[in-house]
Scaffold this motif. Sequence first.
Motif, PDB file in Angstrom:
ATOM      1  N   ASP A 107       0.814  -1.221   0.000  1.00  9.60           N
ATOM      2  CA  ASP A 107       0.000   0.000   0.000  1.00  9.60           C
ATOM      3  C   ASP A 107       0.848   1.271   0.000  1.00  9.60           C
ATOM      4  O   ASP A 107       0.381   2.346   0.331  1.00  9.60           O
ATOM      5  CB  ASP A 107      -0.959   0.027   1.192  1.00  9.60           C
ATOM      6  N   LEU A 108       2.101   1.119  -0.407  1.00 13.78           N
ATOM      7  CA  LEU A 108       3.009   2.258  -0.510  1.00 13.78           C
ATOM      8  C   LEU A 108       3.389   2.541  -1.954  1.00 13.78           C
ATOM      9  O   LEU A 108       3.492   3.706  -2.365  1.00 13.78           O
ATOM     10  CB  LEU A 108       4.277   1.996   0.300  1.00 13.78           C
ATOM     11  N   PHE A 109       3.569   1.474  -2.748  1.00 13.70           N
ATOM     12  CA  PHE A 109       4.027   1.600  -4.121  1.00 13.70           C
ATOM     13  C   PHE A 109       2.924   1.254  -5.110  1.00 13.70           C
ATOM     14  O   PHE A 109       2.253   0.222  -4.969  1.00 13.70           O
ATOM     15  CB  PHE A 109       5.193   0.644  -4.402  1.00 13.70           C
ATOM     16  N   PHE A 110       2.743   2.094  -6.108  1.00  8.66           N
ATOM     17  CA  PHE A 110       2.012   1.709  -7.311  1.00  8.66           C
ATOM     18  C   PHE A 110       3.050   1.377  -8.362  1.00  8.66           C
ATOM     19  O   PHE A 110       3.957   2.182  -8.626  1.00  8.66           O
ATOM     20  CB  PHE A 110       1.097   2.815  -7.823  1.00  8.66           C
ATOM     21  N   VAL A 111       2.929   0.213  -8.972  1.00  3.34           N
ATOM     22  CA  VAL A 111       3.970  -0.322  -9.837  1.00  3.34           C
ATOM     23  C   VAL A 111       3.454  -0.437 -11.265  1.00  3.34           C
ATOM     24  O   VAL A 111       2.460  -1.120 -11.529  1.00  3.34           O
ATOM     25  CB  VAL A 111       4.421  -1.719  -9.340  1.00  3.34           C
ATOM     26  N   CYS A 112       4.114   0.239 -12.205  1.00  2.00           N
ATOM     27  CA  CYS A 112       3.765   0.111 -13.619  1.00  2.00           C
ATOM     28  C   CYS A 112       5.042   0.140 -14.450  1.00  2.00           C
ATOM     29  O   CYS A 112       6.107   0.541 -13.972  1.00  2.00           O
ATOM     30  CB  CYS A 112       2.799   1.206 -14.064  1.00  2.00           C
ATOM     31  N   HIS A 113       4.936  -0.270 -15.697  1.00  2.00           N
ATOM     32  CA  HIS A 113       6.116  -0.253 -16.557  1.00  2.00           C
ATOM     33  C   HIS A 113       6.253   1.089 -17.269  1.00  2.00           C
ATOM     34  O   HIS A 113       7.316   1.721 -17.238  1.00  2.00           O
ATOM     35  CB  HIS A 113       6.056  -1.366 -17.595  1.00  2.00           C
ATOM     36  N   GLY A 114       5.180   1.517 -17.920  1.00  2.00           N
ATOM     37  CA  GLY A 114       5.193   2.796 -18.617  1.00  2.00           C
ATOM     38  C   GLY A 114       4.384   3.820 -17.849  1.00  2.00           C
ATOM     39  O   GLY A 114       4.906   4.589 -17.042  1.00  2.00           O
ATOM     40  N   THR A 115       3.075   3.822 -18.097  1.00  2.00           N
ATOM     41  CA  THR A 115       2.151   4.639 -17.324  1.00  2.00           C
ATOM     42  C   THR A 115       1.139   3.698 -16.660  1.00  2.00           C
ATOM     43  O   THR A 115       1.122   2.502 -16.958  1.00  2.00           O
ATOM     44  CB  THR A 115       1.399   5.635 -18.225  1.00  2.00           C
ATOM     45  N   PRO A 116       0.277   4.198 -15.787  1.00  2.54           N
ATOM     46  CA  PRO A 116      -0.718   3.318 -15.171  1.00  2.54           C
ATOM     47  C   PRO A 116      -1.634   2.619 -16.165  1.00  2.54           C
ATOM     48  O   PRO A 116      -2.203   1.574 -15.845  1.00  2.54           O
ATOM     49  CB  PRO A 116      -1.505   4.278 -14.266  1.00  2.54           C
ATOM     50  N   THR A 117      -1.777   3.172 -17.373  1.00  4.79           N
ATOM     51  CA  THR A 117      -2.711   2.596 -18.341  1.00  4.79           C
ATOM     52  C   THR A 117      -2.045   2.091 -19.623  1.00  4.79           C
ATOM     53  O   THR A 117      -2.720   1.523 -20.470  1.00  4.79           O
ATOM     54  CB  THR A 117      -3.782   3.629 -18.731  1.00  4.79           C
ATOM     55  N   SER A 118      -0.750   2.276 -19.773  1.00  2.00           N
ATOM     56  CA  SER A 118      -0.072   1.869 -21.002  1.00  2.00           C
ATOM     57  C   SER A 118       1.354   1.428 -20.699  1.00  2.00           C
ATOM     58  O   SER A 118       2.077   2.114 -19.972  1.00  2.00           O
ATOM     59  CB  SER A 118      -0.047   3.020 -22.018  1.00  2.00           C
ATOM     60  N   ASP A 119       1.755   0.288 -21.283  1.00  2.00           N
ATOM     61  CA  ASP A 119       3.125  -0.187 -21.069  1.00  2.00           C
ATOM     62  C   ASP A 119       4.117   0.369 -22.086  1.00  2.00           C
ATOM     63  O   ASP A 119       5.323   0.118 -21.976  1.00  2.00           O
ATOM     64  CB  ASP A 119       3.184  -1.722 -21.065  1.00  2.00           C
TER      65      ASP A 119
END
Length: 253
Positions: A107-119
């Motif tokens: 509950d500390l990190f939001f993890v994505c590769h590119g953006t929250p909606t697009s890699d």
Amino acid sequence: MKTYAIISDIHGNSLALQAVLRDIETRQVDRIINLGDHVFGALEPEATAQIIRQTPMICISGNTDREILESLNKPSEKENMERVKADLSEQTIGWLKNLAPTAVCDDLFFVCHGTPTSDDEYLLEQVKATGVFVYNDEELVAKTAHIPQRVILCAHSHVNRVVQLSNGKVILNPGSVGLPAYLGNGEHRFAMESMTPHAKYALVQVEGNEVNIQQVHCTYDWNKASQAALANGSEKWSQFLLHGRMPKDLRWE
């Protein structure tokens, strides 16, 4: 205090990955978070995948992980793709299929590769005809307004950055473990350059409300990696691995 190691964009560079993991072992890290783009490239896809699968860590999918799966049953014109697919085991393919595009950690990190909606889009960087620029604070606050987590992890550009937002959130790109520069294609031709050949990752130390971030550069045998890429027919990858930037003698076309 908890310590997290943030890694990304290994791109099949097993030598760089091993150097990073050796360094992580000396840091008393509680958890490793891996932001994707694990195996695609000019080096050792399957050997790298085996190391990742055998090392406890949170992993998400990157754009090249998705592209590998999308091209399994058809030939691809993307450089290195056919060689990569031929090298990967059924176990690795199955593992790639099970990777989620995003994750939340503690509950500390939001993890994505590119953006929250697009890699395959950049969260921090905007590519213009005149160069690559970091979005201003207002734009980044708006782009991440729906994310409740305090620290947003992103990758894809291979350039290590820490951006503190005016609302107290932090966006962290740990840089690339295995490919320190590359040429990008899109509306504009551009280069992403980290300016050194080191294997890069980030450490995040959390104690109470304090979040401290350290960018780490690891030395490894990038000459050997460069020669391996050249032997596999990838001159550009060879140069990127050796310099971490765009060599003057490398054509953009």
